[in-house]
Design a protein around this motif. Structure first.
Motif, PDB file in Angstrom:
ATOM      1  N   GLY A   2      45.185  34.444  27.606  1.00  0.00           N
ATOM      2  CA  GLY A   2      44.608  35.164  28.726  1.00  0.00           C
ATOM      3  C   GLY A   2      44.373  36.625  28.417  1.00  0.00           C
ATOM      4  O   GLY A   2      44.504  37.089  27.278  1.00  0.00           O
ATOM      5  N   ARG A  20      45.086  40.492  45.401  1.00  0.00           N
ATOM      6  CA  ARG A  20      45.092  39.247  46.151  1.00  0.00           C
ATOM      7  C   ARG A  20      44.041  38.269  45.613  1.00  0.00           C
ATOM      8  O   ARG A  20      44.290  37.076  45.426  1.00  0.00           O
ATOM      9  N   ASP A  23      44.751  36.639  42.178  1.00  0.00           N
ATOM     10  CA  ASP A  23      45.664  35.509  42.324  1.00  0.00           C
ATOM     11  C   ASP A  23      44.970  34.303  42.948  1.00  0.00           C
ATOM     12  O   ASP A  23      45.109  33.179  42.457  1.00  0.00           O
ATOM     13  N   GLU A  24      44.208  34.526  44.006  1.00  0.00           N
ATOM     14  CA  GLU A  24      43.528  33.421  44.688  1.00  0.00           C
ATOM     15  C   GLU A  24      42.586  32.665  43.759  1.00  0.00           C
ATOM     16  O   GLU A  24      42.473  31.435  43.846  1.00  0.00           O
ATOM     17  N   ARG A  25      41.907  33.383  42.890  1.00  0.00           N
ATOM     18  CA  ARG A  25      40.887  32.772  42.034  1.00  0.00           C
ATOM     19  C   ARG A  25      41.444  32.362  40.672  1.00  0.00           C
ATOM     20  O   ARG A  25      40.681  31.957  39.778  1.00  0.00           O
ATOM     21  N   ASN A  26      42.772  32.458  40.517  1.00  0.00           N
ATOM     22  CA  ASN A  26      43.411  32.077  39.259  1.00  0.00           C
ATOM     23  C   ASN A  26      42.755  32.757  38.058  1.00  0.00           C
ATOM     24  O   ASN A  26      42.423  32.111  37.050  1.00  0.00           O
ATOM     25  N   PHE A  27      42.555  34.040  38.189  1.00  0.00           N
ATOM     26  CA  PHE A  27      41.932  34.802  37.108  1.00  0.00           C
ATOM     27  C   PHE A  27      42.784  34.652  35.845  1.00  0.00           C
ATOM     28  O   PHE A  27      44.015  34.748  35.906  1.00  0.00           O
ATOM     29  N   PRO A  28      42.144  34.426  34.691  1.00  0.00           N
ATOM     30  CA  PRO A  28      42.912  34.131  33.470  1.00  0.00           C
ATOM     31  C   PRO A  28      43.578  35.353  32.856  1.00  0.00           C
ATOM     32  O   PRO A  28      43.221  35.818  31.777  1.00  0.00           O
ATOM     33  N   ASP A  30      47.073  37.046  31.479  1.00  0.00           N
ATOM     34  CA  ASP A  30      48.463  36.884  31.056  1.00  0.00           C
ATOM     35  C   ASP A  30      49.342  37.987  31.625  1.00  0.00           C
ATOM     36  O   ASP A  30      50.542  37.802  31.830  1.00  0.00           O
ATOM     37  N   GLY A  48      49.732  37.994  44.773  1.00  0.00           N
ATOM     38  CA  GLY A  48      49.927  36.617  45.221  1.00  0.00           C
ATOM     39  C   GLY A  48      51.095  36.534  46.183  1.00  0.00           C
ATOM     40  O   GLY A  48      51.640  37.540  46.642  1.00  0.00           O
ATOM     41  N   LYS A  51      54.718  37.056  43.692  1.00  0.00           N
ATOM     42  CA  LYS A  51      54.844  37.980  42.575  1.00  0.00           C
ATOM     43  C   LYS A  51      54.755  39.420  43.091  1.00  0.00           C
ATOM     44  O   LYS A  51      53.931  39.731  43.938  1.00  0.00           O
ATOM     45  N   GLU A 330      34.746  38.110  35.974  1.00  0.00           N
ATOM     46  CA  GLU A 330      34.669  36.687  35.624  1.00  0.00           C
ATOM     47  C   GLU A 330      33.455  36.393  34.754  1.00  0.00           C
ATOM     48  O   GLU A 330      33.542  35.646  33.771  1.00  0.00           O
TER      49      GLU A 330
END
Length: 339
Positions: A2, A20, A23-28, A30, A48, A51, A330
Motif C-alpha cells: 500500500g 473518514r 476509511d469508507e472507500r478502503n483506500f490502499p 499502509d 474510521g 482507529k 484513487e
C-alpha cells in the motif's frame, strides 16, 4: 503493498472528512499520518470507526517516504508546505485556492477531466477546485457533451461550513441568540447569518464581483472549456452543510429536457431526482453525508434559444472538497503510481 498517505490539516472540517472517506472507500494505504499546526500536536482524530491517529507537527514533518499528501490547511500554509512535500517526492492533492490557476498544475474533477491528472509530473501538485465549481461541473459535463454549452448563469446558496468551523459556530450562536434574546455580533461574516442571506463570499474584486464568483468563472474555463461564458452570484445562506445552485444554461445546439435528463441520469457522480410534485426534488439537508451531486427541477428556458435550467445540490465537505480529493488520489494510484 500500500501507500503512505499524509493528511494535512487533519483537525479541520475537510481534513476530518478526508480521513473518514479514506476509511469508507478502503483506500490502499499502509500508513496514514495526520498533520496540523503546532497547537494541534498530540490531539487525536478518528480514522474510521475504530482507529485513532495522533496529530503530528506539519512544520517538522519529513515527507520523504510519503507517496500522497491530501492537503487542506488553508492557502497560506499550503503555499509553503505543498511544494515542500512535492520536492520530497510526495504527490500533493491540494484543496486550497493557492495553486488552482497555475498553468503547470492540473485542476481536476475526476468525472470531468481525469486526463489532466497526467500533468502532475510538472510540479508534483494537483489542485482541487472550489466547492461550488465542482458540483456545477459534475452536472454540466454530460450536458456540454450533449449540446456544447455557450453560457452559464448560476446563483449559489452556500452553507456556512464552506467558511470553516468558525462559520458553523457563528450560525449556531446567532441562531441561539435570537431565541434567548442574546444578540451576537458578526465575527466571521460581514452581516448576521442567522435567518439571513449574505450576497458576499470572499473579498470584492475591482469589477464588483467577489472572488468566489471569479473562481467559478475561471475554474470552469480551465476544467471544462475556455469558451464557456459564466456569470455567477454567490450567496451565503443559514444552512450548516450542503451547497445548492440554480443553474441556467444556453447551448449552441437544441437540447430537450428529455435528452438532458437522460444524459444526467447516465453520468458518473450525478443522481437525478426530478418529480413534478411537492417535495419531488433534493434539498441541502438531504445531501449531507452523500457522495452524489443531485440534480432536480430540469426545465426548458423559454426566454432564450436552446436554454435549460436546473437545480443542483451537493455536500460541500464531501464532493465539494474531501471526496473529490480522494477520488483524484484513487485515479492517481490506478493510472500513474502503481506499485
Amino acid at each position: 503493498m500500500g501507500y503512505k498517505v499524509a493528511v494535512i490539516g487533519a483537525t479541520g472540517n475537510v481534513g476530518r472528512e478526508i480521513l473518514r472517506i479514506l476509511d469508507e472507500r478502503n483506500f490502499p494505504a499502509d500508513e496514514v499520518v495526520a498533520l496540523a499546526s503546532a497547537r494541534s500536536v498530540g490531539k487525536e482524530v478518528s480514522f474510521g470507526d475504530d482507529k485513532i491517529l495522533k496529530v503530528q507537527d506539519l512544520e517538522k514533518f519529513d515527507f520523504a517516504g510519503c507517496d500522497i499528501a491530501l492537503s487542506s490547511p488553508g492557502a497560506k500554509v499550503s503555499a509553503i508546505h505543498s511544494p515542500r512535500a512535492a520536492a520530497a517526492g510526495c504527490v500533493v492533492v491540494d484543496n486550497t485556492s493557492h495553486f488552482r490557476m497555475d498553468p503547470d498544475i492540473p485542476l481536476v474533477v475526476p468525472e470531468v477531466n481525469p486526463e489532466a491528472i497526467a500533468q502532475y509530473t510538472k510540479k508534483g501538485i494537483i489542485a482541487n477546485p472550489n466547492c461550488s465549481t465542482i458540483q456545477m461541473l459534475v452536472a454540466l459535463k454530460p450536458l456540454h457533451t450533449l449540446g456544447t454549452i455557450k453560457r452559464v448563469v448560476v446563483s449559489t446558496y452556500q452553507s456556512v461550513s464552506g467558511a470553516g468551523k468558525e462559520g458553523m459556530d457563528e450560525l449556531f450562536e446567532q441562531t441561539r441568540g435570537v431565541y434567548v434574546n442574546d444578540a451576537r455580533e458578526p465575527q466571521k461574516f460581514a452581516k448576521p447569518i442567522a435567518f439571513n442571506l449574505i450576497p458576499q463570499i470572499d473579498v470584492f474584486m475591482d469589477d464588483g464581483s467577489t472572488k468566489e464568483e471569479w473562481k467559478m468563472v475561471v475554474e470552469t474555463k480551465k476544467i471544462l472549456d475556455p469558451k464557456i461564458k459564466v456569470n455567477a452570484t454567490c450567496v451565503r445562506v443559514p444552512v450548516f452543510v450542503g451547497h445548492s445552485e440554480s443553474v441556467n444554461v444556453e447551448f449552441e445546439n437544441s437540447v430537450s429536457v428529455e435528452e438532458a435528463r437522460a444524459a444526467l441520469e447516465s453520468a458518473p457522480g450525478v443522481v437525478v431526482v426530478d418529480r413534478h410534485e411537492p417535495g419531488g426534488y433534493i434539498t441541502p439537508i438531504e445531501c449531507v453525508g452523500e457522495d452524489a451531486t443531485y440534480v432536480s427541477r430540469i426545465r426548458q428556458d423559454p426566454t432564450i434559444d436552446n436554454g435549460l435550467s436546473f437545480w443542483c445540490v451537493s455536500d460541500n465537505l464531501r464532493k465539494g472538497a474531501a471526496l473529490n480529493a480522494v477520488q483524484i488520489a484513487e485515479v492517481l494510484i490506478r493510472d500513474y503510481l502503481k506499485k
